[in-house]
Motif scaffolding. Structure first.
Motif, PDB file in Angstrom:
ATOM      1  N   GLY A  48      11.994   1.503  -4.964  1.00 22.45           N
ATOM      2  CA  GLY A  48      11.139   0.710  -4.093  1.00 22.45           C
ATOM      3  C   GLY A  48       9.715   0.673  -4.599  1.00 22.45           C
ATOM      4  N   ASP A  49       8.903  -0.075  -3.884  1.00 27.32           N
ATOM      5  CA  ASP A  49       7.503  -0.262  -4.246  1.00 27.32           C
ATOM      6  C   ASP A  49       6.623  -0.055  -3.020  1.00 27.32           C
ATOM      7  OD1 ASP A  49       7.881  -1.309  -7.035  1.00 27.32           O
ATOM      8  OD2 ASP A  49       8.993  -2.842  -5.947  1.00 27.32           O
ATOM      9  N   ILE A  50       5.376   0.345  -3.275  1.00 25.42           N
ATOM     10  CA  ILE A  50       4.406   0.585  -2.215  1.00 25.42           C
ATOM     11  C   ILE A  50       3.223  -0.359  -2.399  1.00 25.42           C
ATOM     12  CG2 ILE A  50       2.828   2.257  -1.167  1.00 25.42           C
ATOM     13  CD1 ILE A  50       5.749   3.123  -0.915  1.00 25.42           C
ATOM     14  N   LEU A  51       2.899  -1.099  -1.353  1.00 24.08           N
ATOM     15  CA  LEU A  51       1.681  -1.908  -1.321  1.00 24.08           C
ATOM     16  C   LEU A  51       0.763  -1.269  -0.295  1.00 24.08           C
ATOM     17  CD1 LEU A  51       0.119  -4.433  -2.237  1.00 24.08           C
ATOM     18  CD2 LEU A  51       1.183  -5.643  -0.323  1.00 24.08           C
ATOM     19  N   MET A  52      -0.438  -0.895  -0.733  1.00 15.51           N
ATOM     20  CA  MET A  52      -1.381  -0.206   0.144  1.00 15.51           C
ATOM     21  C   MET A  52      -2.645  -1.048   0.302  1.00 15.51           C
ATOM     22  SD  MET A  52      -3.164   3.543  -0.383  1.00 15.51           S
ATOM     23  CE  MET A  52      -4.436   3.114  -1.559  1.00 15.51           C
ATOM     24  N   TYR A  53      -3.007  -1.325   1.543  1.00 17.31           N
ATOM     25  CA  TYR A  53      -4.301  -1.940   1.839  1.00 17.31           C
ATOM     26  C   TYR A  53      -5.252  -0.794   2.119  1.00 17.31           C
ATOM     27  CZ  TYR A  53      -1.876  -6.371   2.235  1.00 17.31           C
ATOM     28  OH  TYR A  53      -1.124  -7.495   1.970  1.00 17.31           O
ATOM     29  N   VAL A  54      -6.424  -0.835   1.497  1.00 17.41           N
ATOM     30  CA  VAL A  54      -7.319   0.310   1.559  1.00 17.41           C
ATOM     31  C   VAL A  54      -8.723  -0.083   1.988  1.00 17.41           C
ATOM     32  CG1 VAL A  54      -7.896   0.202  -0.895  1.00 17.41           C
ATOM     33  CG2 VAL A  54      -8.102   2.348   0.282  1.00 17.41           C
ATOM     34  N   ASP A  99       0.614 -11.184  -1.154  1.00 17.22           N
ATOM     35  CA  ASP A  99      -0.144 -10.113  -1.812  1.00 17.22           C
ATOM     36  C   ASP A  99       0.766  -9.263  -2.697  1.00 17.22           C
ATOM     37  OD1 ASP A  99      -2.529 -10.917  -0.674  1.00 17.22           O
ATOM     38  OD2 ASP A  99      -2.491  -9.386   0.906  1.00 17.22           O
ATOM     39  N   PHE A 100       1.967  -8.988  -2.209  1.00 14.71           N
ATOM     40  CA  PHE A 100       2.919  -8.212  -2.994  1.00 14.71           C
ATOM     41  C   PHE A 100       3.242  -8.945  -4.293  1.00 14.71           C
ATOM     42  CE2 PHE A 100       6.939  -6.700  -4.486  1.00 14.71           C
ATOM     43  CZ  PHE A 100       6.970  -5.359  -4.175  1.00 14.71           C
ATOM     44  N   LYS A 101       3.491 -10.230  -4.190  1.00 12.05           N
ATOM     45  CA  LYS A 101       3.822 -11.021  -5.387  1.00 12.05           C
ATOM     46  C   LYS A 101       2.660 -11.023  -6.386  1.00 12.05           C
ATOM     47  CE  LYS A 101       6.007 -15.031  -7.089  1.00 12.05           C
ATOM     48  NZ  LYS A 101       7.262 -15.584  -7.061  1.00 12.05           N
ATOM     49  N   ARG A 102       1.418 -11.144  -5.891  1.00 12.96           N
ATOM     50  CA  ARG A 102       0.245 -11.080  -6.781  1.00 12.96           C
ATOM     51  C   ARG A 102       0.136  -9.717  -7.448  1.00 12.96           C
ATOM     52  NH1 ARG A 102      -5.025 -11.226  -5.218  1.00 12.96           N
ATOM     53  NH2 ARG A 102      -4.510 -10.502  -3.146  1.00 12.96           N
ATOM     54  N   ALA A 103       0.412  -8.671  -6.691  1.00 13.66           N
ATOM     55  CA  ALA A 103       0.239  -7.306  -7.193  1.00 13.66           C
ATOM     56  C   ALA A 103       1.352  -6.886  -8.158  1.00 13.66           C
ATOM     57  CB  ALA A 103       0.168  -6.324  -6.028  1.00 13.66           C
ATOM     58  N   PHE A 104       2.582  -7.309  -7.893  1.00 17.15           N
ATOM     59  CA  PHE A 104       3.730  -6.837  -8.673  1.00 17.15           C
ATOM     60  C   PHE A 104       4.377  -7.918  -9.537  1.00 17.15           C
ATOM     61  CE2 PHE A 104       3.477  -3.711  -5.257  1.00 17.15           C
ATOM     62  CZ  PHE A 104       3.682  -2.524  -5.931  1.00 17.15           C
ATOM     63  N   GLY A 105       4.053  -9.178  -9.286  1.00 18.92           N
ATOM     64  CA  GLY A 105       4.654 -10.258 -10.063  1.00 18.92           C
ATOM     65  C   GLY A 105       6.085 -10.569  -9.682  1.00 18.92           C
TER      66      GLY A 105
END
Length: 137
Positions: A48-54, A99-105
């Protein structure tokens, strides 16, 4: 809302990635269909993958950074840097899938967990923050 928080840090560096507030979204990939909804099991499985808003760090708003954990499967997006104003509420929106798509492609897998954290151990600082009215659609 940040009442008090640690100063700017490098969110890409283990042992120096303190931040006022973070919201994590954990996604199981196709191999993780049986990972269930246990966040720790998903992270241990590598499926899996983690997307974090900070809210924190030294980077500018909107910056995408690799997290120093999760073996390359984590990304952060800065919503507000550490020097953002304290003592006032901010309304934030996020297009999580985009955002996930931008971050991970790639497109995200199945959302299996959401977590909220604050971190001040590396700097020895103190954070005081609040999160309200979190909606995920």
């Amino acid at each position: 809302r940040k009442a008090r928080g640690v100063g700017p840090t490098d969110l890409t560096r283990k042992g120096g990635d303190d931040r006022v507030l973070a919201v994590y979204f954990a996604f199981a990939d196709q191999r993780g269909k049986r990972a269930g909804t246990d966040l720790q099991a998903l992270l241990r499985s590598g499926r899996g993958d983690i997307l974090m808003y900070v809210w924190g760090g030294a980077a500018k708003t909107g910056t995408i950074q690799k997290l120093p954990y999760f073996k390359g499967r984590g990304r952060s997006i800065v919503k507000r840097p550490a020097d953002a104003a304290a003592g006032q509420w901010f309304a934030e929106d996020a297009a999580i899938a985009a955002d996930f798509k931008r971050a991970f492609g790639k497109a995200p897998g199945r959302l299996v967990a959401i977590a909220v954290s604050s971190d001040a151990d590396d700097t020895g600082g103190h954070n005081l923050a609040a999160l309200a009215d979190l909606y995920v659609k």
